[in-house]
Design a protein around this motif. Structure first.
Motif, PDB file in Angstrom:
ATOM      1  N   LYS A  16      29.865  31.026  37.250  1.00 43.48           N
ATOM      2  CA  LYS A  16      28.822  32.173  37.180  1.00 43.48           C
ATOM      3  C   LYS A  16      28.389  32.757  36.129  1.00 43.48           C
ATOM      4  O   LYS A  16      28.906  32.498  35.050  1.00 43.48           O
ATOM      5  CB  LYS A  16      29.636  33.203  38.236  1.00 43.48           C
ATOM      6  CG  LYS A  16      29.903  32.957  39.446  1.00 43.48           C
ATOM      7  CD  LYS A  16      30.706  33.919  40.141  1.00 43.48           C
ATOM      8  CE  LYS A  16      31.005  33.774  41.744  1.00 43.48           C
ATOM      9  NZ  LYS A  16      31.241  34.971  42.556  1.00 43.48           N
ATOM     10  N   LYS A  17      27.448  33.414  36.245  1.00 44.24           N
ATOM     11  CA  LYS A  17      26.502  33.915  34.951  1.00 44.24           C
ATOM     12  C   LYS A  17      27.281  35.278  34.568  1.00 44.24           C
ATOM     13  O   LYS A  17      27.392  35.972  35.705  1.00 44.24           O
ATOM     14  CB  LYS A  17      25.183  34.087  34.962  1.00 44.24           C
ATOM     15  CG  LYS A  17      24.422  32.605  34.977  1.00 44.24           C
ATOM     16  CD  LYS A  17      24.457  31.868  33.852  1.00 44.24           C
ATOM     17  CE  LYS A  17      23.532  30.785  33.982  1.00 44.24           C
ATOM     18  NZ  LYS A  17      23.698  29.542  32.759  1.00 44.24           N
ATOM     19  N   ILE A  64      26.287  35.359  39.948  1.00 46.37           N
ATOM     20  CA  ILE A  64      26.355  36.637  38.933  1.00 46.37           C
ATOM     21  C   ILE A  64      27.534  37.395  39.013  1.00 46.37           C
ATOM     22  O   ILE A  64      27.896  37.744  40.210  1.00 46.37           O
ATOM     23  CB  ILE A  64      25.083  37.309  38.927  1.00 46.37           C
ATOM     24  CG1 ILE A  64      23.805  36.728  38.519  1.00 46.37           C
ATOM     25  CG2 ILE A  64      25.163  38.677  38.001  1.00 46.37           C
ATOM     26  CD1 ILE A  64      23.740  36.476  36.975  1.00 46.37           C
ATOM     27  N   LEU A  65      28.234  37.594  37.801  1.00 46.78           N
ATOM     28  CA  LEU A  65      29.193  38.541  37.927  1.00 46.78           C
ATOM     29  C   LEU A  65      28.827  39.780  36.727  1.00 46.78           C
ATOM     30  O   LEU A  65      28.482  39.231  35.891  1.00 46.78           O
ATOM     31  CB  LEU A  65      30.781  38.416  37.714  1.00 46.78           C
ATOM     32  CG  LEU A  65      31.320  37.521  38.572  1.00 46.78           C
ATOM     33  CD1 LEU A  65      32.605  36.926  38.082  1.00 46.78           C
ATOM     34  CD2 LEU A  65      31.566  38.504  39.672  1.00 46.78           C
ATOM     35  N   VAL A  66      28.733  40.824  37.229  1.00 52.43           N
ATOM     36  CA  VAL A  66      28.245  41.977  36.408  1.00 52.43           C
ATOM     37  C   VAL A  66      29.386  42.922  35.695  1.00 52.43           C
ATOM     38  O   VAL A  66      30.165  43.213  36.579  1.00 52.43           O
ATOM     39  CB  VAL A  66      27.143  42.996  36.763  1.00 52.43           C
ATOM     40  CG1 VAL A  66      26.742  43.853  35.614  1.00 52.43           C
ATOM     41  CG2 VAL A  66      25.963  42.108  37.383  1.00 52.43           C
ATOM     42  N   VAL A  67      29.908  42.694  34.511  1.00 55.69           N
ATOM     43  CA  VAL A  67      30.804  43.828  33.988  1.00 55.69           C
ATOM     44  C   VAL A  67      30.268  45.047  33.402  1.00 55.69           C
ATOM     45  O   VAL A  67      29.344  44.699  32.198  1.00 55.69           O
ATOM     46  CB  VAL A  67      31.713  42.867  33.016  1.00 55.69           C
ATOM     47  CG1 VAL A  67      32.803  43.695  32.132  1.00 55.69           C
ATOM     48  CG2 VAL A  67      32.349  41.598  33.614  1.00 55.69           C
ATOM     49  N   ALA A  68      30.308  46.187  33.892  1.00 56.20           N
ATOM     50  CA  ALA A  68      29.957  47.294  33.099  1.00 56.20           C
ATOM     51  C   ALA A  68      31.296  48.181  32.636  1.00 56.20           C
ATOM     52  O   ALA A  68      32.122  48.182  32.954  1.00 56.20           O
ATOM     53  CB  ALA A  68      29.744  48.061  34.240  1.00 56.20           C
ATOM     54  N   ASN A  72      29.759  42.261  43.543  1.00 61.55           N
ATOM     55  CA  ASN A  72      29.775  41.234  42.307  1.00 61.55           C
ATOM     56  C   ASN A  72      29.751  42.102  41.111  1.00 61.55           C
ATOM     57  O   ASN A  72      29.505  41.351  39.886  1.00 61.55           O
ATOM     58  CB  ASN A  72      28.552  40.388  42.228  1.00 61.55           C
ATOM     59  CG  ASN A  72      27.314  41.321  42.129  1.00 61.55           C
ATOM     60  OD1 ASN A  72      27.225  42.301  42.319  1.00 61.55           O
ATOM     61  ND2 ASN A  72      26.067  40.250  41.667  1.00 61.55           N
ATOM     62  N   ALA A  73      30.083  43.231  41.012  1.00 61.87           N
ATOM     63  CA  ALA A  73      30.470  44.108  39.789  1.00 61.87           C
ATOM     64  C   ALA A  73      31.815  44.392  39.500  1.00 61.87           C
ATOM     65  O   ALA A  73      32.827  44.726  40.302  1.00 61.87           O
ATOM     66  CB  ALA A  73      29.704  45.491  39.819  1.00 61.87           C
TER      67      ALA A  73
END
Length: 520
Positions: A328-329, A369-373, A393-394
């Motif tokens: 995953k991106k 996609i995985l989003v790391v905040a 996916n966050a």
């Protein structure tokens, strides 16, 4: 000069402003270290300025220098963790940046101001109004170090936006019996705010142009526009200098560079390819590389790190072990420690890549996609925002080391802080930036100019703007190729060794403090 080092088994833990990172050093101390001068570190009180100076302090500690750090009480534990002896700032100089931005000096009107107006408020409150107090603190620190060991001498290592050291160069005397420092070195942790024939004043919306026509434009902007706009700040700086006991004013329009050029030398953090080329760099200026990223082989010793304490972190590690076609991106987004309203950038980014906002044919579809905040402050969370549900996916962190997570990232989304840019360069990650205020506008333009990412041109992009920027970076390999070129450039420059060598040079040559503003 030669000297012998020996190893001790003292462990040093450094806590970064950007995350849970415990860095353990096997401390190296020079047996001849007691013959070296003391290092007095001075720094503007914002976290983004303190973080690189604290890393430098930790590295100097391992290289046998005894460092004293004049800093804000809010960051005392971080400074002491770097091996420095902490000296507190006092009064209006002792600024807590987290509290400042939670309760800004102009109240509700501060947040409604245009970014250019907020900058002027910040400069007055953070840099200029505290100048006399800062100078009093500097004098007290120099007196204390002299009393500790009169024979050692002191070298000043000053971050450029600590204005409280300027009286030293403009005719202000130290208390009786306290000698001037052996020399001073400036460390620049932002793009250099030094006047150039090749550039307009900082913040002006004009592209880089060093042609004869561009230089004529720049001169007019400096002499006709910025001189007028900065008149109040120029006057305030000189008033504060006189209040501190200076015999002379700075003698130039504000932000022309006196806070850099007063020192014996200027060490600019960053790499040359990120900065516009100038024909008139001041004497003693040199690029010093990055404090971000993995340490160079010659910067002893290498740190060991612990995994971040988040239950989802193994998922990030596992993803990086997969074949590229199956990964995953990983998108990482943060707003730093100043603009902490998540609706500016973090929430638009999470919405942009939520399952309901993407399609399967897109390179940024939610399934890939995985989003790391990263929220920027310990214990921060998004639960107070009832109108927003965190997408599946966050992954959200209150506080996480940029270097640790960017080692696994495909795109780095941030609001163009200089440190954030350099974290991206150090890890070879292309960027999407959305920032205004302080130096962020200038940084964002340089991100686009240097080819390492996309500038969205606003501090508050929509979800669609963020998604378009990320998809542009993912589709065009030139961004990743270019940022890796800058990464290789950074790997060729050992920041800590350059600073170490500069201090050794000052120790040997003892250039002293040069008095500025004197008529030949």
């Amino acid at each position: 000069m030669s000297y012998v080092r020996f190893q001790t088994n003292l462990a040093l833990e450094v806590e970064e402003s950007s995350g849970h990172r415990l860095v353990t050093f096997a401390m190296s101390t020079a047996s001849a270290g007691e013959d070296r001068p003391f290092i007095l570190i001075l720094c503007h009180t914002l976290s983004g300025h303190l973080a690189p100076l604290i890393r430098i302090a930790a590295a100097l500690h391992t290289l046998g220098w005894q460092t004293f750090f004049l800093g804000p009480n809010a960051h005392r534990h971080r400074i002491e963790a770097a091996g420095s002896i902490f000296i507190p700032l006092s009064g209006n100089a002792d600024l807590d940046d987290k509290e400042y931005y939670e309760n800004p000096p102009s109240g509700a009107t501060y947040t409604s101001m245009h970014w250019s107006e907020r900058v002027l408020v910040d400069i007055r409150v953070q840099c200029l109004n505290p100048l006399p107090t800062q100078w009093s603190d500097v004098k007290a620190a120099l007196a204390s170090l002299h009393a500790r060991d009169p024979g050692r001498g002191v070298i000043v290592l000053a971050e450029a936006f600590f204005y409280g050291v300027l009286p030293l160069f403009y005719g202000t005397s130290l208390p009786d019996g306290i000698p001037n420092p052996l020399g001073s070195v400036c460390v620049s942790v932002t793009v250099p705010a030094i006047r150039s024939v090749d550039l307009p004043p900082a913040g002006y919306p004009f592209p880089f142009d060093a042609s004869p026509e561009g230089r004529l434009r720049n001169t007019k902007l400096w002499e006709r526009s910025w001189t007028r706009k900065a008149a109040d700040l120029t006057t305030l700086l000189n008033v504060k200098m006189w209040q501190a006991g200076a015999e002379r004013g700075v003698g130039e329009v504000f932000l022309s560079g006196a806070n850099y050029t007063a020192h014996n030398s200027i060490l600019q953090l960053g790499v040359p390819s990120f900065e516009y080329p100038r024909s008139d760099w001041p004497s003693g200026f040199k690029f010093a590389g990055l404090v971000q990223g993995a340490p160079k082989q010659s910067s002893r010793p290498a740190p060991t790190t612990k995994d971040p304490p988040f239950p989802w972190w193994p998922e990030i590690i596992s993803n990086s072990t997969l074949p590229p076609a199956n990964r995953k991106k990983i998108l990482v987004v943060s707003q730093g420690t100043v603009e902490t309203n998540p609706y500016d950038l973090i929430i638009p980014t999470l919405r942009a890549f939520a399952p309901s906002h993407t399609n399967s044919s897109s390179p940024s579809s939610s399934s890939s996609i995985l989003v790391v905040a990263i929220l920027g402050w310990k214990d921060a969370d998004l639960s107070q925002h009832a109108d927003f549900a965190i997408p599946k996916n966050a992954r959200v962190a209150d506080y996480l080391s940029y270097d640790t997570v960017l080692a696994h990232a495909d795109v780095w989304i941030h609001n163009a802080g200089f440190g954030a840019v350099n974290h991206g360069v150090a890890n070879g990650v292309p960027m999407v930036v959305a920032g205004e205020g302080m130096d962020k506008t200038e940084n964002a333009r340089r991100v686009a100019w240097s080819g390492i990412g996309v500038d969205l041109g606003t501090a508050t992009p929509s979800a669609e703007q963020v998604r378009d920027g990320v998809e542009w970076v993912l589709r065009d390999d030139r961004y990743s190729g270019r940022v890796r070129e800058l990464q290789r450039e950074s790997e060729e420059i050992d920041c800590f060794d350059i600073i170490h060598s500069e201090l050794l040079t000052v120790m040997e040559e003892r250039p002293g403090i040069i008095q500025r503003g004197l008529t030949p």
